[in-house]
Scaffold this motif. Structure first.
Motif, PDB file in Angstrom:
ATOM      1  N   MET A 246      -1.908 123.663 111.362  1.00 41.66           N
ATOM      2  CA  MET A 246      -0.958 124.212 110.423  1.00 41.66           C
ATOM      3  C   MET A 246       0.441 124.170 111.008  1.00 41.66           C
ATOM      4  O   MET A 246       0.623 124.059 112.212  1.00 41.66           O
ATOM      5  N   ARG A 247       1.437 124.271 110.120  1.00 45.08           N
ATOM      6  CA  ARG A 247       2.840 124.193 110.532  1.00 45.08           C
ATOM      7  C   ARG A 247       3.457 125.588 110.444  1.00 45.08           C
ATOM      8  O   ARG A 247       3.510 126.179 109.368  1.00 45.08           O
TER       9      ARG A 247
ATOM     10  N   ALA B 226      -1.397 125.353 116.318  1.00 47.80           N
ATOM     11  CA  ALA B 226      -0.362 125.225 115.293  1.00 47.80           C
ATOM     12  C   ALA B 226       0.780 124.331 115.775  1.00 47.80           C
ATOM     13  O   ALA B 226       1.049 124.236 116.968  1.00 47.80           O
TER      14      ALA B 226
ATOM     15  N   THR C 282      -4.987 129.154 107.258  1.00 51.37           N
ATOM     16  CA  THR C 282      -5.725 127.892 107.217  1.00 51.37           C
ATOM     17  C   THR C 282      -7.156 128.085 106.741  1.00 51.37           C
ATOM     18  O   THR C 282      -8.026 127.291 107.047  1.00 51.37           O
TER      19      THR C 282
ATOM     20  N   ASP D  99       3.661 125.863 106.666  1.00 51.87           N
ATOM     21  CA  ASP D  99       2.538 126.556 106.031  1.00 51.87           C
ATOM     22  C   ASP D  99       2.673 128.067 106.178  1.00 51.87           C
ATOM     23  O   ASP D  99       1.976 128.820 105.510  1.00 51.87           O
TER      24      ASP D  99
END
Length: 482
Positions: free
Chosen positions: A1-2, A25, A114, A47
């Motif tokens: 994830m960002r 991440a 996530t 995200d």
């Protein structure tokens, strides 16, 4: 994830970023709200935003809403600061995390963001057959159309395809075509230049460019207006796009996935969907079976969701009785896996003595009231739309719910007659929120409404002078469901 970290807080935010990085991440940092918005507009994407509580979170959330960035915001501050945390949550932040950061808390938040996992839980042969096809076509760049009823897991399947593809290390970008108005969806997909239309205050990179090198999912593509379908067809065929207000075509390299809960062939016949676009998208079709067509998955999924929501609520995982499991196996599941997930979430909250019995199972089309008054969330039968969803049914005041399991058969009409639907709905929402210790996310899940709808309702009640239950000790009751 960002993860995008906004602010510094004397280095504690950087520490939180290092923890997130160690958990897998991708982490970026900016100093303030304006830089955060600039980063999002240029297509860097995120995200999750972790924001210094000392910054203007209200301004940030309003910018995100105005420019249609659907990114959860987590407020972070030194110590507990309950009043400031409450202000941040009222402004639109999903949760508050006290600093210095706790590694387990950071991990829980990342896991919640996530939670659209790429691992599919199954046991039934019908699901196994679908997965076999998915694994066979995943390595290719072919467009895939994922069909099936609402709640069957079409987006989860799309993420699974991405995770098994050669683009797995690149971005997976999802756009819900049904959630964005037609006049805004074009800008969302293709981006726009500054001044292209009223409100275009700066250049905005669209989802096609953001997904460049990776995978773009067009969720519920059947809801897209035919005018926009023509522009999408060109993008699919030529692999190039034009920003709104732009005059220079831009090449993009993406794999396109699409989902629909409608019969697209029928939509083509009705003239609602372009035939040429349908054939471009439909190189391979994966049809997700309904939950009632894969009954062996019910038990294993129910057990998975019990564990998931027991952990998120900080309680021991309850056992489920044979009688309760029999109820689940006999149900029609018109909402499929999504309905089962909500049912098991409620079951965790309503379980007694670490056991989920029939009295804790709330199924669509039936009402429910716990046997003990102390366990009751509300005392009135549902009459509003929100109440009907919360009880899993669609009863109205003219069609009262049947007597609840384990409850008296005494009619409840006298408790409702003379009251407005809005008044009963207000009681239901406020009592549910109190039951959830002020946790908006849990309350929204129980009620069957979105967190945004809940917050809008609470704002109206607050403006009328009603006292709203706020999260008590937020660090203790933190929900990772962001």
């Amino acid at each position: 994830m960002r993860l995008l970290i906004v602010g510094s807080l004397e280095g504690h935010m950087i520490t939180a970023g290092k923890i997130a990085f160690e958990k897998g991440a991708k982490v970026a940092t900016v100093d303030d709200v304006d830089q955060a918005m600039a980063s999002l507009r240029t297509g860097n994407g995120a995200d999750l935003l972790m924001v210094d509580i000392g910054l203007d979170i209200d301004k940030l959330c309003k910018h995100l809403d105005a420019e249609r960035f659907s990114v959860p915001v987590i407020a972070c501050g030194i110590g507990t600061q309950p009043s400031r945390a409450g202000d941040a949550i009222r402004s639109g932040a999903k949760e508050y995390i006290p600093l210095p950061p706790d590694a387990e808390l950071i991990a829980a938040v990342l896991a919640a963001v996530t939670e659209e996992t790429t691992s599919l839980i199954y046991k039934d042969p019908a699901t196994a057959a679908v997965l076999k096809l998915a694994e066979q076509i995943a390595p290719s760049d072919a467009s895939v159309l994922v069909t099936g009823e609402s709640g069957t897991g079409k987006e989860v399947m799309s993420r699974y395809l991405h995770s098994k593809s050669k683009r797995a290390k690149k971005n997976f970008i999802s756009v819900n075509c049904a959630a964005i108005p037609e006049n805004l969806l074009e800008s969302e997909l293709f981006g726009h230049e500054k001044g292209a239309f009223t409100g275009a205050i700066s250049r905005r990179i669209g989802k096609f460019e953001e997904a460049n090198g990776g995978t773009l999912l067009l969720d519920e593509i059947s809801e897209m207006h035919p005018r926009l379908q023509a522009k999408l067809l060109r993008a699919v065929q030529e692999r190039e796009i034009d920003r709104v207000g732009g005059n220079q075509p831009i090449k993009v390299d993406i794999r396109l996935l699409a989902t629909s809960n409608r019969d697209l062939e029928e939509e083509v016949k009705k003239g609602n969907f372009r035939e040429d676009l349908y054939f471009r998208l439909n190189v391979v079709t994966i049809e997700m079976p309904s939950l009632r067509d894969r009954p062996q998955d019910i038990e294993i999924l129910a057990d998975h969701f019990l564990g998931k929501y027991a952990e998120s609520n900080g309680v021991a995982k309850p056992a489920i009785t044979p009688e309760a499991m029999a109820q689940l196996m006999q149900h029609h599941w018109r909402g499929n896996v999504r309905e089962l997930e909500n049912t098991m979430h409620r079951a965790v909250l309503l379980s007694r003595d670490n056991l989920v019995g029939p009295e804790a199972i709330m199924l669509t089309g039936s009402s429910f009231a716990p046997a003990a008054a102390a366990q009751t969330v509300v005392t009135q039968a549902p009459t509003s739309t929100a109440a009907a969803h919360a009880y899993g049914g669609s009863q109205t005041p003219s069609q009262p719910a049947p007597p609840s399991v384990g409850a008296s058969s005494t009619p409840t009409d006298e408790k409702l007659v003379g009251r407005t639907v809005a008044d009963v709905e207000k009681d239901l929402i406020l009592n549910t929120l109190e039951h959830c210790l002020g946790n908006r996310t849990h309350a929204a899940n129980i009620l069957g409404i979105s967190i945004r709808t809940l917050r809008n309702k609470l704002k109206l009640y607050s403006e009328d002078g009603t006292e709203i239950t706020s999260p008590g000790n937020i660090s203790e009751h933190l929900s990772p469901s962001v």
